[in-house]
Design an enzyme around this catalytic site. Structure first.
Site, PDB file in Angstrom:
ATOM      1  N   ARG A  28       0.836  -1.197   0.000  1.00  0.00           N
ATOM      2  CA  ARG A  28       0.000   0.000   0.000  1.00  0.00           C
ATOM      3  C   ARG A  28       0.871   1.249   0.000  1.00  0.00           C
ATOM      4  O   ARG A  28       1.928   1.278   0.611  1.00  0.00           O
ATOM      5  CB  ARG A  28      -0.905  -0.024   1.240  1.00  0.00           C
ATOM      6  CG  ARG A  28      -1.992   1.037   1.267  1.00  0.00           C
ATOM      7  CD  ARG A  28      -2.971   0.754   2.396  1.00  0.00           C
ATOM      8  NE  ARG A  28      -2.329   0.916   3.690  1.00  0.00           N
ATOM      9  CZ  ARG A  28      -2.369   2.030   4.409  1.00  0.00           C
ATOM     10  NH1 ARG A  28      -3.006   3.100   3.952  1.00  0.00           N
ATOM     11  NH2 ARG A  28      -1.784   2.091   5.587  1.00  0.00           N
ATOM     12  N   ASN A  38       8.048   0.422   0.937  1.00  0.00           N
ATOM     13  CA  ASN A  38       8.169  -0.816   0.168  1.00  0.00           C
ATOM     14  C   ASN A  38       9.038  -0.684  -1.073  1.00  0.00           C
ATOM     15  O   ASN A  38       9.447  -1.702  -1.640  1.00  0.00           O
ATOM     16  CB  ASN A  38       6.779  -1.308  -0.230  1.00  0.00           C
ATOM     17  CG  ASN A  38       5.936  -1.690   0.971  1.00  0.00           C
ATOM     18  OD1 ASN A  38       6.421  -2.340   1.882  1.00  0.00           O
ATOM     19  ND2 ASN A  38       4.683  -1.284   0.969  1.00  0.00           N
ATOM     20  N   ARG A  87      -5.752  -2.345  -5.998  1.00  0.00           N
ATOM     21  CA  ARG A  87      -6.742  -2.565  -4.948  1.00  0.00           C
ATOM     22  C   ARG A  87      -7.736  -1.413  -4.873  1.00  0.00           C
ATOM     23  O   ARG A  87      -7.419  -0.279  -5.238  1.00  0.00           O
ATOM     24  CB  ARG A  87      -6.059  -2.760  -3.605  1.00  0.00           C
ATOM     25  CG  ARG A  87      -5.273  -1.559  -3.141  1.00  0.00           C
ATOM     26  CD  ARG A  87      -4.745  -1.747  -1.736  1.00  0.00           C
ATOM     27  NE  ARG A  87      -3.691  -2.748  -1.685  1.00  0.00           N
ATOM     28  CZ  ARG A  87      -3.070  -3.067  -0.544  1.00  0.00           C
ATOM     29  NH1 ARG A  87      -3.410  -2.491   0.590  1.00  0.00           N
ATOM     30  NH2 ARG A  87      -2.114  -3.969  -0.549  1.00  0.00           N
ATOM     31  N   SER A  96      -7.668  -1.389   6.997  1.00  0.00           N
ATOM     32  CA  SER A  96      -7.875  -2.582   6.167  1.00  0.00           C
ATOM     33  C   SER A  96      -6.899  -3.689   6.568  1.00  0.00           C
ATOM     34  O   SER A  96      -5.718  -3.439   6.807  1.00  0.00           O
ATOM     35  CB  SER A  96      -7.691  -2.243   4.689  1.00  0.00           C
ATOM     36  OG  SER A  96      -8.614  -1.270   4.264  1.00  0.00           O
ATOM     37  N   SER A  98      -4.895  -7.450   5.970  1.00  0.00           N
ATOM     38  CA  SER A  98      -4.292  -8.200   4.871  1.00  0.00           C
ATOM     39  C   SER A  98      -5.289  -9.201   4.290  1.00  0.00           C
ATOM     40  O   SER A  98      -5.357  -9.397   3.070  1.00  0.00           O
ATOM     41  CB  SER A  98      -3.040  -8.935   5.359  1.00  0.00           C
ATOM     42  OG  SER A  98      -2.046  -8.033   5.763  1.00  0.00           O
ATOM     43  N   GLN A 119       5.615 -10.732   2.552  1.00  0.00           N
ATOM     44  CA  GLN A 119       5.793  -9.382   3.065  1.00  0.00           C
ATOM     45  C   GLN A 119       6.868  -8.663   2.260  1.00  0.00           C
ATOM     46  O   GLN A 119       7.967  -9.188   2.057  1.00  0.00           O
ATOM     47  CB  GLN A 119       6.221  -9.429   4.537  1.00  0.00           C
ATOM     48  CG  GLN A 119       5.158  -9.975   5.459  1.00  0.00           C
ATOM     49  CD  GLN A 119       4.145  -8.927   5.886  1.00  0.00           C
ATOM     50  OE1 GLN A 119       4.019  -7.876   5.260  1.00  0.00           O
ATOM     51  NE2 GLN A 119       3.423  -9.211   6.944  1.00  0.00           N
ATOM     52  N   ARG A 177      16.986 -21.225  35.555  1.00  0.00           N
ATOM     53  CA  ARG A 177      17.255 -20.599  34.264  1.00  0.00           C
ATOM     54  C   ARG A 177      18.156 -21.502  33.407  1.00  0.00           C
ATOM     55  O   ARG A 177      19.274 -21.827  33.795  1.00  0.00           O
ATOM     56  CB  ARG A 177      17.931 -19.255  34.478  1.00  0.00           C
ATOM     57  CG  ARG A 177      18.314 -18.521  33.197  1.00  0.00           C
ATOM     58  CD  ARG A 177      19.065 -17.243  33.527  1.00  0.00           C
ATOM     59  NE  ARG A 177      18.212 -16.269  34.173  1.00  0.00           N
ATOM     60  CZ  ARG A 177      17.541 -15.298  33.541  1.00  0.00           C
ATOM     61  NH1 ARG A 177      17.654 -15.189  32.230  1.00  0.00           N
ATOM     62  NH2 ARG A 177      16.794 -14.466  34.202  1.00  0.00           N
TER      63      ARG A 177
END
Length: 223
Positions: A28, A38, A87, A96, A98, A119, A177
């Protein structure tokens, strides 16, 4: 590495009756963090280019797509050999999900039987990751497969400042631990990819469900 102008796609599906397998990157334009993150360059290649190259080089897809609402992202996607799904405004909002965007893509591309949501911000993705994970879907019969990494981290309960509440360990006993080499760690989603069947996505309204499995990536592939 030069951009890819043609994508060597599979003419037929894998050995399962010829299902159409699509790679889909959601990109987007209205990111609230880094603007147009992106397509920001990393080592001279847009982030989007890294994952598209991995999808192309895997040789596992009948089609490779980028879903976007932005002209510049569309341009970069096509330069790297991907098809573009423009889109709608309804799935381009800050709210919105995915899944909503992928469902819209599937409604507009009825030939797609399996979608691999990758991704855009996963430059460490390797073609072999996609090859191995997709075979879990196509040959082993899983309905959904998603990527994880193994972490060795101890978790403690968060408390509000000034509440007087004490924190508590969540996944360890402090007196016992373990050493790192004595503990297998825990599996965490790293968000690199989610592979799902069309039927599952609409039935479960999710990318994970049904006969589900994880694919463990190397620690250096955290993101």
């Amino acid at each position: 590495m030069a951009a890819r102008n043609q994508v060597p796609l599979k003419e037929n599906g894998l050995q399962d009756g010829g299902r159409h397998v699509a790679a889909l990157v959601l990109a987007r334009g209205g990111s609230k963090g880094i603007k147009l993150k992106n397509i920001k360059p990393l080592a001279g290649i847009p982030l989007l280019g890294w994952v598209l190259r991995a999808a192309i080089d895997s040789g596992m897809f009948n089609s490779i797509w980028v879903s976007t609402d932005h002209d510049e992202i569309e341009k970069v996607a096509k330069t790297w050999g991907a098809k573009v799904h423009r889109r709608s405004p309804e799935v381009s909002k800050d709210t919105s999900s995915s899944v909503e965007t992928i469902q819209e893509f599937l409604r507009n591309n009825t030939e797609v039987d399996v979608v691999c949501h990758i991704q855009a911000t996963s430059p460490c993705l390797h073609p072999s990751h996609l090859q191995k994970a997709l075979k879990m879907i196509m040959e082993d019969g899983y309905e959904s497969v998603f990527s994880v990494v193994r972490r060795h981290e101890f978790h403690w309960k968060e408390v509000k400042k000034g509440s007087g509440e004490l924190t508590e360990p969540i996944n360890l006993v402090p007196a016992l631990r373990p050493r790192r080499q004595d503990w297998d760690g825990e599996l965490h989603e790293n968000g690199s990819f989610y592979i799902s069947s069309r039927d599952l996505i609409f039935k479960e309204n999710s990318l994970q469900g049904g006969k589900v499995a994880y694919f463990e990536m190397e620690p250096e592939c955290e993101y």
